[in-house]
Design an enzyme around this catalytic site. Structure first.
Site, PDB file in Angstrom:
ATOM      1  N   TYR A 146       3.854-139.048   6.070  1.00 34.49           N
ATOM      2  CA  TYR A 146       4.950-138.074   6.181  1.00 34.49           C
ATOM      3  C   TYR A 146       4.967-137.159   4.954  1.00 34.49           C
ATOM      4  O   TYR A 146       4.986-135.933   5.074  1.00 34.49           O
ATOM      5  CB  TYR A 146       6.275-138.831   6.331  1.00 34.49           C
ATOM      6  CG  TYR A 146       7.492-137.952   6.485  1.00 34.49           C
ATOM      7  CD1 TYR A 146       7.783-137.329   7.699  1.00 34.49           C
ATOM      8  CD2 TYR A 146       8.374-137.756   5.427  1.00 34.49           C
ATOM      9  CE1 TYR A 146       8.905-136.532   7.846  1.00 34.49           C
ATOM     10  CE2 TYR A 146       9.503-136.970   5.565  1.00 34.49           C
ATOM     11  CZ  TYR A 146       9.767-136.361   6.776  1.00 34.49           C
ATOM     12  OH  TYR A 146      10.891-135.562   6.915  1.00 34.49           O
TER      13      TYR A 146
ATOM     14  N   GLY B 180      17.307-128.994  14.550  1.00 31.27           N
ATOM     15  CA  GLY B 180      16.892-127.920  15.457  1.00 31.27           C
ATOM     16  C   GLY B 180      18.042-127.468  16.344  1.00 31.27           C
ATOM     17  O   GLY B 180      18.294-126.269  16.502  1.00 31.27           O
TER      18      GLY B 180
HETATM   19  N1  LIG Z   1      17.023-135.858   8.683  1.00 31.64           N
HETATM   20  C1  LIG Z   1      16.657-135.725   7.432  1.00 31.64           C
HETATM   21  O1  LIG Z   1      17.263-136.286   6.511  1.00 31.64           O
HETATM   22  C2  LIG Z   1      15.495-134.868   7.083  1.00 31.64           C
HETATM   23  C3  LIG Z   1      14.750-134.206   8.045  1.00 31.64           C
HETATM   24  N2  LIG Z   1      13.688-133.425   7.670  1.00 31.64           N
HETATM   25  C4  LIG Z   1      12.885-132.719   8.664  1.00 31.64           C
HETATM   26  O2  LIG Z   1      13.721-132.013   9.543  1.00 31.64           O
HETATM   27  C5  LIG Z   1      13.068-131.838  10.800  1.00 31.64           C
HETATM   28  C6  LIG Z   1      14.033-132.158  11.917  1.00 31.64           C
HETATM   29  O3  LIG Z   1      14.328-133.535  11.900  1.00 31.64           O
HETATM   30  P1  LIG Z   1      15.719-134.140  12.361  1.00 31.64           P
HETATM   31  O4  LIG Z   1      16.544-133.095  12.994  1.00 31.64           O
HETATM   32  O5  LIG Z   1      16.250-134.886  11.221  1.00 31.64           O
HETATM   33  O6  LIG Z   1      15.207-135.200  13.404  1.00 31.64           O
HETATM   34  P2  LIG Z   1      15.549-135.459  14.949  1.00 31.64           P
HETATM   35  O7  LIG Z   1      14.818-136.702  15.264  1.00 31.64           O
HETATM   36  O8  LIG Z   1      16.983-135.361  15.220  1.00 31.64           O
HETATM   37  O9  LIG Z   1      14.861-134.233  15.670  1.00 31.64           O
HETATM   38  C7  LIG Z   1      13.494-134.133  15.784  1.00 31.64           C
HETATM   39  C8  LIG Z   1      13.189-133.282  16.987  1.00 31.64           C
HETATM   40  O10 LIG Z   1      11.793-133.114  17.054  1.00 31.64           O
HETATM   41  C9  LIG Z   1      11.369-133.377  18.350  1.00 31.64           C
HETATM   42  N3  LIG Z   1       9.981-133.824  18.366  1.00 31.64           N
HETATM   43  C10 LIG Z   1       9.465-134.914  17.775  1.00 31.64           C
HETATM   44  N4  LIG Z   1       8.162-134.989  18.035  1.00 31.64           N
HETATM   45  C11 LIG Z   1       7.855-133.923  18.827  1.00 31.64           C
HETATM   46  C12 LIG Z   1       6.678-133.457  19.444  1.00 31.64           C
HETATM   47  N5  LIG Z   1       5.524-134.104  19.331  1.00 31.64           N
HETATM   48  N6  LIG Z   1       6.726-132.308  20.164  1.00 31.64           N
HETATM   49  C13 LIG Z   1       7.883-131.648  20.302  1.00 31.64           C
HETATM   50  N7  LIG Z   1       9.041-132.032  19.752  1.00 31.64           N
HETATM   51  C14 LIG Z   1       9.020-133.167  19.026  1.00 31.64           C
HETATM   52  C15 LIG Z   1      12.327-134.419  18.852  1.00 31.64           C
HETATM   53  O11 LIG Z   1      12.288-134.413  20.255  1.00 31.64           O
HETATM   54  P3  LIG Z   1      12.465-135.730  21.141  1.00 31.64           P
HETATM   55  O12 LIG Z   1      13.916-135.770  21.473  1.00 31.64           O
HETATM   56  O13 LIG Z   1      11.591-135.474  22.302  1.00 31.64           O
HETATM   57  O14 LIG Z   1      12.032-136.896  20.295  1.00 31.64           O
HETATM   58  C16 LIG Z   1      13.626-133.907  18.291  1.00 31.64           C
HETATM   59  O15 LIG Z   1      14.171-132.897  19.091  1.00 31.64           O
HETATM   60  C17 LIG Z   1      11.835-132.723  10.725  1.00 31.64           C
HETATM   61  O16 LIG Z   1      10.724-131.911  10.449  1.00 31.64           O
HETATM   62  C18 LIG Z   1      12.091-133.637   9.563  1.00 31.64           C
HETATM   63  O17 LIG Z   1      10.925-134.065   8.958  1.00 31.64           O
HETATM   64  C19 LIG Z   1      13.373-133.252   6.357  1.00 31.64           C
HETATM   65  C20 LIG Z   1      14.076-133.868   5.376  1.00 31.64           C
HETATM   66  C21 LIG Z   1      15.185-134.727   5.660  1.00 31.64           C
HETATM   67  C1  LIG Z   2      23.973-145.148  -0.787  1.00 28.35           C
HETATM   68  C2  LIG Z   2      23.014-146.239  -0.771  1.00 28.35           C
HETATM   69  C3  LIG Z   2      23.509-147.614  -0.844  1.00 28.35           C
HETATM   70  C4  LIG Z   2      21.709-146.046  -0.672  1.00 28.35           C
HETATM   71  C5  LIG Z   2      21.117-144.694  -0.569  1.00 28.35           C
HETATM   72  C6  LIG Z   2      19.631-144.838  -0.392  1.00 28.35           C
HETATM   73  C7  LIG Z   2      18.998-143.469  -0.323  1.00 28.35           C
HETATM   74  C8  LIG Z   2      18.713-142.981  -1.728  1.00 28.35           C
HETATM   75  C9  LIG Z   2      17.749-143.454   0.558  1.00 28.35           C
HETATM   76  C10 LIG Z   2      18.001-144.149   1.909  1.00 28.35           C
HETATM   77  C11 LIG Z   2      17.282-143.344   2.966  1.00 28.35           C
HETATM   78  C12 LIG Z   2      16.426-142.394   2.187  1.00 28.35           C
HETATM   79  C13 LIG Z   2      15.866-141.200   2.824  1.00 28.35           C
HETATM   80  C14 LIG Z   2      15.447-140.122   2.074  1.00 28.35           C
HETATM   81  C15 LIG Z   2      15.717-140.107   0.597  1.00 28.35           C
HETATM   82  C16 LIG Z   2      16.220-141.419   0.017  1.00 28.35           C
HETATM   83  C17 LIG Z   2      17.206-142.094   0.934  1.00 28.35           C
HETATM   84  C18 LIG Z   2      18.374-141.168   1.181  1.00 28.35           C
HETATM   85  C19 LIG Z   2      14.876-138.879   2.714  1.00 28.35           C
HETATM   86  C20 LIG Z   2      16.002-137.878   2.710  1.00 28.35           C
HETATM   87  C21 LIG Z   2      13.768-138.246   1.928  1.00 28.35           C
HETATM   88  C22 LIG Z   2      13.345-136.943   2.557  1.00 28.35           C
HETATM   89  C23 LIG Z   2      13.150-136.976   4.041  1.00 28.35           C
HETATM   90  O1  LIG Z   2      12.372-136.196   4.550  1.00 28.35           O
HETATM   91  C24 LIG Z   2      14.000-137.883   4.848  1.00 28.35           C
HETATM   92  C25 LIG Z   2      13.478-138.050   6.228  1.00 28.35           C
HETATM   93  C26 LIG Z   2      14.359-139.156   4.118  1.00 28.35           C
HETATM   94  C27 LIG Z   2      15.369-139.929   4.909  1.00 28.35           C
HETATM   95  C28 LIG Z   2      15.670-141.239   4.308  1.00 28.35           C
END
Ligand SMILES: NC(=O)C1=CN([C@@H]2O[C@H](COP(=O)(O)OP(=O)(O)OC[C@H]3O[C@@H](n4cnc5c(N)ncnc54)[C@H](OP(=O)(O)O)[C@@H]3O)[C@@H](O)[C@H]2O)C=CC1
Ligand SMILES: CC(C)=CCC[C@@H](C)[C@H]1CC[C@H]2C3=C(CC[C@]12C)[C@@]1(C)CCC(=O)[C@@H](C)[C@@H]1CC3
Length: 314
Positions: A162, A15
């Site tokens: 999730y 975000g």
């Molecule tokens: N990181 C990844 O690998 C992946 C992320 N996503 C999705 O991306 C999106 C962003 O996640 P990401 O940036 O990684 O995570 P972060 O934890 O960095 O950010 C999440 C944000 O959401 C806020 N938040 C959580 N709960 C609430 C709530 N109830 N009301 C308002 N704000 C809230 C958090 O605020 P606060 O600081 O207050 O906790 C924080 O600012 C999510 O929807 C996640 O599912 C999808 C796939 C992979």
């Molecule tokens: C490189 C090594 C030793 C391991 C890699 C493991 C990953 C394949 C695995 C670890 C954390 C996982 C993960 C997701 C996918 C699979 C992993 C990367 C997500 C990206 C799946 C989609 C989501 O929404 C994320 C929040 C997951 C985060 C963790």
């Protein structure tokens, strides 16, 4: 009328990176950071203002996991200005789901229902004649049909809340397009790839991630979904902002991807969703919204009656 971009979960991760990318694109944009923690929201605003001192950045208190907070925030937005785009970049990833104050499963409420109610509550400003607005859902590659059931949309009984909530967001985006495109509101879905944020650090300790980071960069040569940085992860959100709303495919999920050399790009991939299921979920969410509003009204009425009673007995 002002063009406002409302970003939920804007104080960290994807975000916050989206806000940075948008301001680099156009420093005149008006941003509204919708966050539940105002201290972190203030810190995010200060960070953004450091690189873009003239930016117009408002803060909005919003806990998307609480229907009361959503209605209150929507009321404030409606009183102030016009939202042209709103991106959902918050998320709750846990296997230990629990029931929140509204009696809803927390993951479902945070990742889906709160935003659904927000879109509905803001429809008077999102759906305006002669203008287009958009909603962008941050979904995931983890969104799977097998994790979702129409008989248990909140995923009370399962073990993958999730994945279920993310699949539900894919479905609801399709339904929103069906119901609102004619009024100028368009909905899209993105996947940020695997990004190192507080969410991922919450799954495994950060020293583990640091340890395997070189391996992750190596894996990126073979799989473009390891976007790794929030900047790359926000790529799809940013690129949708630049595209014409009408040109977007309502059945596609737009993936942020990063090549082995580190350059990022966006690619649409078809989602495993169908119209009947998305409509059935839409109808269920409407019913749940109705009963949530009714419950809050009853709560307010009871409070009022109690206050009146206290005044009379004084
Ligand atoms: N990181 C990844 O690998 C992946 C992320 N996503 C999705 O991306 C999106 C962003 O996640 P990401 O940036 O990684 O995570 P972060 O934890 O960095 O950010 C999440 C944000 O959401 C806020 N938040 C959580 N709960 C609430 C709530 N109830 N009301 C308002 N704000 C809230 C958090 O605020 P606060 O600081 O207050 O906790 C924080 O600012 C999510 O929807 C996640 O599912 C999808 C796939 C992979
Ligand atoms: C490189 C090594 C030793 C391991 C890699 C493991 C990953 C394949 C695995 C670890 C954390 C996982 C993960 C997701 C996918 C699979 C992993 C990367 C997500 C990206 C799946 C989609 C989501 O929404 C994320 C929040 C997951 C985060 C963790």
């Amino acid at each position: 009328m002002e063009k406002v971009i409302l970003v939920t979960g804007a104080n960290s991760g994807i975000g916050l990176a989206l806000c940075e990318r948008l301001l680099y694109e156009d420093s005149q944009l008006q941003l509204c950071l919708a966050c539940r923690n105002m201290q972190r929201a203030e810190a995010a605003r200060s960070a953004l203002l450091t690189s873009h001192p003239d930016a117009q950045i408002d803060l909005l208190h919003l806990d998307v996991g609480s229907v009361r907070s959503v209605l209150h925030a929507a009321h404030k937005v409606k009183a102030s200005n016009v939202v042209k785009m709103f991106a959902t970049a918050e998320g709750l990833l846990t296997q230990q789901d629990r029931v929140n104050k509204d009696g809803l499963q927390e993951v479902f409420a945070t990742n889906l229902f709160g935003h659904f109610v927000l879109v509905r509550e803001l429809d008077s400003i999102l759906c305006q004649a002669g203008q287009t607005s958009r909603v962008v859902w941050t979904s995931s590659s983890n969104a799977r049909r097998s994790a979702f059931s129409l008989d248990d949309v909140q995923h009370r009984l399962g073990t993958e809340p999730y994945a279920s909530s993310k699949y539900a967001s894919d479905l609801i985006s399709l339904a929103l397009n069906r119901h609102n495109n004619s009024q100028g509101l368009y909905s899209s879905v993105i996947c940020p790839g695997l990004v190192m944020t507080n969410l991922t650090y919450g799954i495994l300790p950060s020293f583990f991630w640091t340890l395997i980071m070189p391996i992750m960069y190596l894996i990126r040569i073979f799989t473009n979904t390891f976007t790794l940085t929030p900047h790359n992860g926000a790529g799809a959100l940013h690129s949708l902002f630049l595209k014409k709303t009408e040109s977007l495919d309502p059945r596609a999920k737009y993936h942020s991807l990063t090549s082995g050399m580190g350059s990022n790009y966006t690619q649409p991939r078809q989602m495993d969703i169908d119209d009947d299921m998305s409509e059935a979920l839409y109808v269920k969410l409407l019913e749940m919204e109705k009963s949530a509003r009714k419950r809050l009204k009853e709560e307010d009425d009871n409070k009022q009656a109690y206050k009146k009673y206290l005044n009379q007995t004084e």
